[in-house]
Design a protein around this motif. Structure first.
Motif, PDB file in Angstrom:
ATOM      1  N   HIS A 130       0.772  -1.213  -0.095  1.00  0.00           N
ATOM      2  CA  HIS A 130      -0.032  -0.076  -0.113  1.00  0.00           C
ATOM      3  C   HIS A 130       0.763   1.390   0.090  1.00  0.00           C
ATOM      4  CE1 HIS A 130      -3.596  -2.006   0.513  1.00  0.00           C
ATOM      5  NE2 HIS A 130      -3.153  -3.055   1.387  1.00  0.00           N
ATOM      6  N   GLY A 131       1.631   1.366   0.970  1.00  0.00           N
ATOM      7  CA  GLY A 131       2.682   2.419   0.979  1.00  0.00           C
ATOM      8  C   GLY A 131       3.616   2.870  -0.280  1.00  0.00           C
ATOM      9  N   ARG A 132       4.007   3.724  -0.400  1.00  0.00           N
ATOM     10  CA  ARG A 132       4.656   4.193  -1.586  1.00  0.00           C
ATOM     11  C   ARG A 132       6.153   4.064  -1.576  1.00  0.00           C
ATOM     12  NH1 ARG A 132       2.860   6.654  -6.055  1.00  0.00           N
ATOM     13  NH2 ARG A 132       4.923   7.745  -6.368  1.00  0.00           N
ATOM     14  N   LEU A 133       7.065   3.198  -2.125  1.00  0.00           N
ATOM     15  CA  LEU A 133       8.274   2.646  -1.945  1.00  0.00           C
ATOM     16  C   LEU A 133       9.189   3.813  -2.335  1.00  0.00           C
ATOM     17  CD1 LEU A 133      10.229   0.384  -1.711  1.00  0.00           C
ATOM     18  CD2 LEU A 133      10.139   0.059  -4.002  1.00  0.00           C
ATOM     19  N   PHE A 134       8.806   4.949  -3.170  1.00  0.00           N
ATOM     20  CA  PHE A 134       9.697   6.093  -3.560  1.00  0.00           C
ATOM     21  C   PHE A 134       9.262   7.241  -3.164  1.00  0.00           C
ATOM     22  CE2 PHE A 134      10.625   2.773  -6.968  1.00  0.00           C
ATOM     23  CZ  PHE A 134      11.869   2.274  -6.746  1.00  0.00           C
ATOM     24  N   LYS A 135      10.186   8.381  -2.890  1.00  0.00           N
ATOM     25  CA  LYS A 135       9.797   9.476  -2.273  1.00  0.00           C
ATOM     26  C   LYS A 135       9.890  10.621  -3.745  1.00  0.00           C
ATOM     27  CE  LYS A 135      13.737  10.650   0.622  1.00  0.00           C
ATOM     28  NZ  LYS A 135      13.882  11.038   1.811  1.00  0.00           N
ATOM     29  N   GLY A 136      10.752  10.332  -4.538  1.00  0.00           N
ATOM     30  CA  GLY A 136      10.794  10.908  -5.912  1.00  0.00           C
ATOM     31  C   GLY A 136      11.010   9.846  -7.018  1.00  0.00           C
ATOM     32  N   TYR A 137      11.617  10.196  -7.978  1.00  0.00           N
ATOM     33  CA  TYR A 137      11.765   9.231  -8.943  1.00  0.00           C
ATOM     34  C   TYR A 137      12.592   8.029  -8.533  1.00  0.00           C
ATOM     35  CZ  TYR A 137      13.013   7.372 -13.630  1.00  0.00           C
ATOM     36  OH  TYR A 137      13.440   6.696 -14.759  1.00  0.00           O
ATOM     37  N   LEU A 138      13.615   7.905  -7.844  1.00  0.00           N
ATOM     38  CA  LEU A 138      14.297   6.768  -7.665  1.00  0.00           C
ATOM     39  C   LEU A 138      14.915   6.870  -6.109  1.00  0.00           C
ATOM     40  CD1 LEU A 138      16.899   6.317 -10.441  1.00  0.00           C
ATOM     41  CD2 LEU A 138      14.728   4.712  -9.874  1.00  0.00           C
ATOM     42  N   THR A 139      14.437   7.821  -5.436  1.00  0.00           N
ATOM     43  CA  THR A 139      15.153   7.847  -3.883  1.00  0.00           C
ATOM     44  C   THR A 139      13.917   7.180  -3.239  1.00  0.00           C
ATOM     45  OG1 THR A 139      15.607  10.196  -4.392  1.00  0.00           O
ATOM     46  CG2 THR A 139      15.436   9.455  -2.014  1.00  0.00           C
ATOM     47  N   VAL A 140      14.603   5.901  -2.456  1.00  0.00           N
ATOM     48  CA  VAL A 140      13.633   5.141  -1.899  1.00  0.00           C
ATOM     49  C   VAL A 140      13.533   5.709  -0.144  1.00  0.00           C
ATOM     50  CG1 VAL A 140      13.784   2.786  -0.497  1.00  0.00           C
ATOM     51  CG2 VAL A 140      14.624   3.045  -2.936  1.00  0.00           C
ATOM     52  N   ARG A 141      12.272   5.621   0.235  1.00  0.00           N
ATOM     53  CA  ARG A 141      11.785   5.914   1.534  1.00  0.00           C
ATOM     54  C   ARG A 141      12.548   5.283   2.517  1.00  0.00           C
ATOM     55  NH1 ARG A 141       7.316   9.318   1.457  1.00  0.00           N
ATOM     56  NH2 ARG A 141       6.106   9.007  -0.263  1.00  0.00           N
ATOM     57  N   ALA A 142      12.730   6.043   3.774  1.00  0.00           N
ATOM     58  CA  ALA A 142      13.322   5.337   4.844  1.00  0.00           C
ATOM     59  C   ALA A 142      12.566   4.176   5.372  1.00  0.00           C
ATOM     60  CB  ALA A 142      13.875   6.347   5.892  1.00  0.00           C
ATOM     61  N   ALA A 143      11.360   4.488   5.398  1.00  0.00           N
ATOM     62  CA  ALA A 143      10.165   3.295   5.906  1.00  0.00           C
ATOM     63  C   ALA A 143       8.945   3.670   5.160  1.00  0.00           C
ATOM     64  CB  ALA A 143      10.175   3.834   7.425  1.00  0.00           C
ATOM     65  N   CYS A 144       7.895   2.721   5.284  1.00  0.00           N
ATOM     66  CA  CYS A 144       6.810   2.704   4.524  1.00  0.00           C
ATOM     67  C   CYS A 144       5.954   3.638   5.461  1.00  0.00           C
ATOM     68  CB  CYS A 144       6.384   1.270   4.455  1.00  0.00           C
ATOM     69  SG  CYS A 144       4.418   1.275   3.762  1.00  0.00           S
ATOM     70  N   PRO A 145       5.464   4.419   4.698  1.00  0.00           N
ATOM     71  CA  PRO A 145       4.288   5.317   5.492  1.00  0.00           C
ATOM     72  C   PRO A 145       3.041   4.659   5.916  1.00  0.00           C
ATOM     73  CG  PRO A 145       4.512   6.002   3.217  1.00  0.00           C
ATOM     74  CD  PRO A 145       5.386   5.005   3.170  1.00  0.00           C
ATOM     75  N   HIS A 146       2.866   3.560   5.213  1.00  0.00           N
ATOM     76  CA  HIS A 146       1.552   2.813   5.570  1.00  0.00           C
ATOM     77  C   HIS A 146       1.653   1.717   6.760  1.00  0.00           C
ATOM     78  CE1 HIS A 146      -1.938  -0.129   5.155  1.00  0.00           C
ATOM     79  NE2 HIS A 146      -2.692   1.090   4.828  1.00  0.00           N
ATOM     80  N   CYS A 147       2.496   0.705   6.531  1.00  0.00           N
ATOM     81  CA  CYS A 147       2.977  -0.178   7.527  1.00  0.00           C
ATOM     82  C   CYS A 147       4.321  -0.003   8.287  1.00  0.00           C
ATOM     83  CB  CYS A 147       3.117  -1.746   6.702  1.00  0.00           C
ATOM     84  SG  CYS A 147       4.815  -1.836   5.893  1.00  0.00           S
TER      85      CYS A 147
END
Length: 144
Positions: free
Chosen positions: A37-54
């Motif tokens: 459910h949560g978005r993996l990237f916060k930009g084009y290729l920048t990976v989020r530190a943690a999932c905003p959903h789980c």
């Protein structure tokens, strides 16, 4: 007589199996490999530190240059035979081939790169690689 090693908190046998295919597909769609459910990237290729959903930590990923190499491999293996087929069938000018296939390679690369990177992150999560196993931070630090 060999003794079987007892599973401990740090072994793969002590942790449940994660499904690989759904994790890869979720990652390729740009979603968290854990919940989908949560978005993996916060930009084009920048990976989020943690999932905003789980809340699954995603900073462990080590995709590095792998997605770029696979993107180049796929684009070149799709483009080269297509280039030959178009040239043999229609004999377009060199400039038309250069513009058409150059633009096609750039667009295809931009479309494939985040999907391949997401898929690689999903694979790493499913196989508990690079700290996605949960306890590996303590193992790397040398905790008993």
């Amino acid at each position: 007589m060999a003794h079987a090693a007892s599973p401990n908190a740090y072994s793969d046998a002590a942790q449940p199996e994660r499904p690989v295919k759904p994790a890869i597909l979720r990652g390729a769609m740009g979603r968290c490999p854990s919940c989908g459910h949560g978005r993996l990237f916060k930009g084009y290729l920048t990976v989020r530190a943690a999932c905003p959903h789980c809340g699954e930590e995603l900073h462990h990923q080590r995709a590095d240059d792998g997605p770029a190499y696979l993107t180049i491999l796929l684009v070149s293996h799709l483009g080269a035979p297509l280039l030959l087929a178009i040239f043999m069938a229609y004999r377009p000018s060199a400039m038309a081939m250069l513009i058409g296939f150059g633009l096609g390679a750039v667009v295809l690369s931009l479309l494939l790169l985040p999907r391949i990177k997401g898929g690689m992150i999903g694979f790493q999560w499913a196989r508990r690689m690079h700290g996605f196993g949960g306890n590996s931070a303590r193992v790397e630090a040398g905790a008993p």
